[in-house]
Design a protein around this motif. Structure first.
Motif, PDB file in Angstrom:
ATOM      1  N   ASP A  90      57.311  79.362  23.877  1.00  0.00           N
ATOM      2  CA  ASP A  90      57.693  79.603  25.262  1.00  0.00           C
ATOM      3  C   ASP A  90      59.152  80.019  25.415  1.00  0.00           C
ATOM      4  OD1 ASP A  90      58.781  77.164  24.568  1.00  0.00           O
ATOM      5  OD2 ASP A  90      57.998  76.065  26.293  1.00  0.00           O
ATOM      6  N   GLU A 140      49.700  88.228  28.680  1.00  0.00           N
ATOM      7  CA  GLU A 140      48.687  87.187  28.863  1.00  0.00           C
ATOM      8  C   GLU A 140      48.590  86.307  27.617  1.00  0.00           C
ATOM      9  OE1 GLU A 140      43.873  86.660  29.714  1.00  0.00           O
ATOM     10  OE2 GLU A 140      44.751  88.657  29.542  1.00  0.00           O
ATOM     11  N   ALA A 141      48.622  86.945  26.452  1.00  0.00           N
ATOM     12  CA  ALA A 141      48.542  86.188  25.199  1.00  0.00           C
ATOM     13  C   ALA A 141      49.720  85.238  25.043  1.00  0.00           C
ATOM     14  CB  ALA A 141      48.480  87.156  24.019  1.00  0.00           C
ATOM     15  N   GLY A 143      51.500  83.960  27.442  1.00  0.00           N
ATOM     16  CA  GLY A 143      51.321  82.874  28.407  1.00  0.00           C
ATOM     17  C   GLY A 143      50.343  81.830  27.913  1.00  0.00           C
ATOM     18  N   LEU A 144      49.247  82.253  27.302  1.00  0.00           N
ATOM     19  CA  LEU A 144      48.233  81.312  26.815  1.00  0.00           C
ATOM     20  C   LEU A 144      48.738  80.527  25.610  1.00  0.00           C
ATOM     21  CD1 LEU A 144      45.068  83.584  27.100  1.00  0.00           C
ATOM     22  CD2 LEU A 144      45.623  81.599  28.525  1.00  0.00           C
ATOM     23  N   ILE A 145      49.368  81.199  24.686  1.00  0.00           N
ATOM     24  CA  ILE A 145      49.781  80.529  23.454  1.00  0.00           C
ATOM     25  C   ILE A 145      50.939  79.568  23.706  1.00  0.00           C
ATOM     26  CG2 ILE A 145      51.556  82.111  22.519  1.00  0.00           C
ATOM     27  CD1 ILE A 145      49.944  81.998  19.850  1.00  0.00           C
ATOM     28  N   SER A 146      51.696  79.833  24.775  1.00  0.00           N
ATOM     29  CA  SER A 146      52.834  78.963  25.109  1.00  0.00           C
ATOM     30  C   SER A 146      52.409  77.595  25.616  1.00  0.00           C
ATOM     31  CB  SER A 146      53.722  79.649  26.156  1.00  0.00           C
ATOM     32  OG  SER A 146      54.307  80.821  25.633  1.00  0.00           O
ATOM     33  N   ALA A 147      51.106  77.410  25.887  1.00  0.00           N
ATOM     34  CA  ALA A 147      50.623  76.099  26.336  1.00  0.00           C
ATOM     35  C   ALA A 147      50.838  75.037  25.267  1.00  0.00           C
ATOM     36  CB  ALA A 147      49.141  76.188  26.694  1.00  0.00           C
ATOM     37  N   THR A 181      44.889  76.762  19.644  1.00  0.00           N
ATOM     38  CA  THR A 181      45.393  77.655  20.681  1.00  0.00           C
ATOM     39  C   THR A 181      45.600  79.060  20.130  1.00  0.00           C
ATOM     40  OG1 THR A 181      46.493  75.786  21.767  1.00  0.00           O
ATOM     41  CG2 THR A 181      47.239  77.990  22.368  1.00  0.00           C
ATOM     42  N   GLU A 184      42.283  80.792  19.780  1.00  0.00           N
ATOM     43  CA  GLU A 184      41.761  81.194  21.086  1.00  0.00           C
ATOM     44  C   GLU A 184      42.427  82.483  21.565  1.00  0.00           C
ATOM     45  OE1 GLU A 184      40.665  76.674  22.682  1.00  0.00           O
ATOM     46  OE2 GLU A 184      42.530  77.660  23.306  1.00  0.00           O
ATOM     47  N   VAL A 185      43.725  82.599  21.314  1.00  0.00           N
ATOM     48  CA  VAL A 185      44.434  83.827  21.677  1.00  0.00           C
ATOM     49  C   VAL A 185      43.997  84.977  20.770  1.00  0.00           C
ATOM     50  CG1 VAL A 185      46.716  84.915  21.755  1.00  0.00           C
ATOM     51  CG2 VAL A 185      46.399  82.613  22.677  1.00  0.00           C
ATOM     52  N   LYS A 188      41.129  87.022  21.920  1.00  0.00           N
ATOM     53  CA  LYS A 188      41.350  87.960  23.016  1.00  0.00           C
ATOM     54  C   LYS A 188      41.931  89.285  22.541  1.00  0.00           C
ATOM     55  CE  LYS A 188      41.818  84.461  26.617  1.00  0.00           C
ATOM     56  NZ  LYS A 188      40.631  84.926  27.373  1.00  0.00           N
TER      57      LYS A 188
END
Length: 369
Positions: A90, A140-141, A143-147, A181, A184-185, A188
């Motif tokens: 992030d 988008e990727a 943003g998702l991976i930064s979780a 995570t 999952e990315v 996509k």
């Protein structure tokens, strides 16, 4: 040692096979972790027996040959992106590396990293999403991976009987979440990823393997891996923020350029960070750094000037060359220009290397003066 001799470079599926994203111990079930555990059991970087040393050497020789075949097949200018494993997903610097990697991939450079988390993962993530015309899928990727922003610290992982210590079970589960995570990315991204190369090592086998490269040349011996990583980055190297390992690569690159026989042999060195990480001294408190940075800018140019200036290469010519090839910048256009300027020589040297004619490569045989 039970690791088979590879006939080709690894894929992410080869290394991560067995991983269970739902089991708290799922990180330890992958083939990659099983090899790392055996590597650690057998003495790590100091093999416990001649048989182990010979098995590792046979494996690493096979990987080196598979890497040679891969580079001969792909025939694209290879650009290294080096940097630390601890950069969070992030962080703005992570996003900046991913954006740069995307642009370099779209310019048909082949990117190589050390294959770990942080800066290295960011580079492969950028390549993985580079075939989309818009940066939207990459945003988008990110943003998702930064979780799950940080890879866990898995040092001192094992007991004397090579089981995972109880106090490390939480970190093992964190590694599962980090990798889950990433996968999952990865799902996509396009099913067939744009090509990128990772050159990791089981010396750092406790680090989770990021799944975004298409080819992995994974070594047991880190010294061989570092040589493969730096020496094969013939088109140039980009340095994102890092620590001791990145510093080793920087000054290994400095040594290579210091002994260049001609100015066109000098490989571009690009220090890339909007926060001027490589140009700023850290602020130190009594027990820790209050700010994180490593100021290499005052040292590298004088070292290279010392090595390069001669009767055949007067100082003005050396300075003009370094103006083009030693950059502290985040400007993508300037970076691409520097890499393009060295592309012809880098491909010529790649041809010499693949033809087993290393003495024709001016920066491979160091001139120890």
């Amino acid at each position: 040692m039970s690791v088979p001799v590879p006939s080709s470079l690894y894929t992410a599926q080869d290394l991560l096979g067995g991983f269970n994203p739902w089991d708290p111990m799922g990180f330890t079930l992958s083939r990659d972790f099983a090899i790392y555990r055996e590597f650690a059991t057998n003495g790590g970087p100091l093999p416990a027996s001649l048989a182990v040393r010979a098995a590792q050497a046979e494996h690493d020789a096979a990987i080196a040959d598979a890497l040679r075949i891969f580079l001969k097949t792909v025939q694209r200018p290879l650009v290294g992106i080096m940097g630390g494993h601890s950069l969070p997903r992030d962080h703005l610097a992570y996003k900046a590396i991913a954006y740069l990697a995307r642009d370099l991939a779209r310019e048909h450079f082949l990117l190589v990293t050390g294959g770990g988390p942080g800066v290295m993962e960011a580079a492969h993530l950028g390549v993985a999403f580079s075939s989309f015309d818009s940066v939207g899928p990459l945003d988008e990727a990110i943003g998702l991976i930064s979780a799950v922003p940080k890879a866990p610290i898995l040092d001192e992982l094992f007991t004397d009987t090579w089981t995972v210590k109880d106090e490390k079970l939480g970190a093992i589960d964190d590694a599962r979440k980090w990798l889950k995570t990433a996968l999952e990315v990865r799902a996509k991204a396009p099913e067939i990823l744009p090509v990128s190369l990772a050159i990791p090592t089981w010396l750092y086998g406790a680090e989770p393997t990021m799944p975004f490269a298409t080819h992995y040349a994974k070594y047991f011996q880190n010294s061989l891996r570092e040589e493969a990583l730096v020496n094969n980055s013939r088109a140039g190297i980009v340095y994102g923020r890092g620590g001791g390992g990145t510093m080793r690569e920087i000054y290994q690159d400095v040594e290579r350029n210091y002994y260049a026989k001609t100015l066109d042999e000098i490989t571009p060195m690009i220090f890339f960070d909007a926060g001027k990480f490589w140009e700023t001294d850290p602020v130190m408190g009594e027990t820790r750094a209050m700010t994180s940075s490593i100021n290499v800018e005052p040292t590298i140019r004088p070292i290279l000037t010392l090595g390069l200036v001669s009767e055949k290469r007067p100082k003005p010519a050396v300075e003009a060359c370094l103006d083009e090839k030693l950059l502290f910048t985040t400007d993508h256009t300037s970076i691409i220009k520097a890499l393009r300027g060295h592309q012809k020589k880098s491909q010529q040297n790649l041809t010499f290397a693949l033809a087993a004619e290393p003495l024709k490569i001016g920066t491979l045989r160091m001139n120890r003066r």
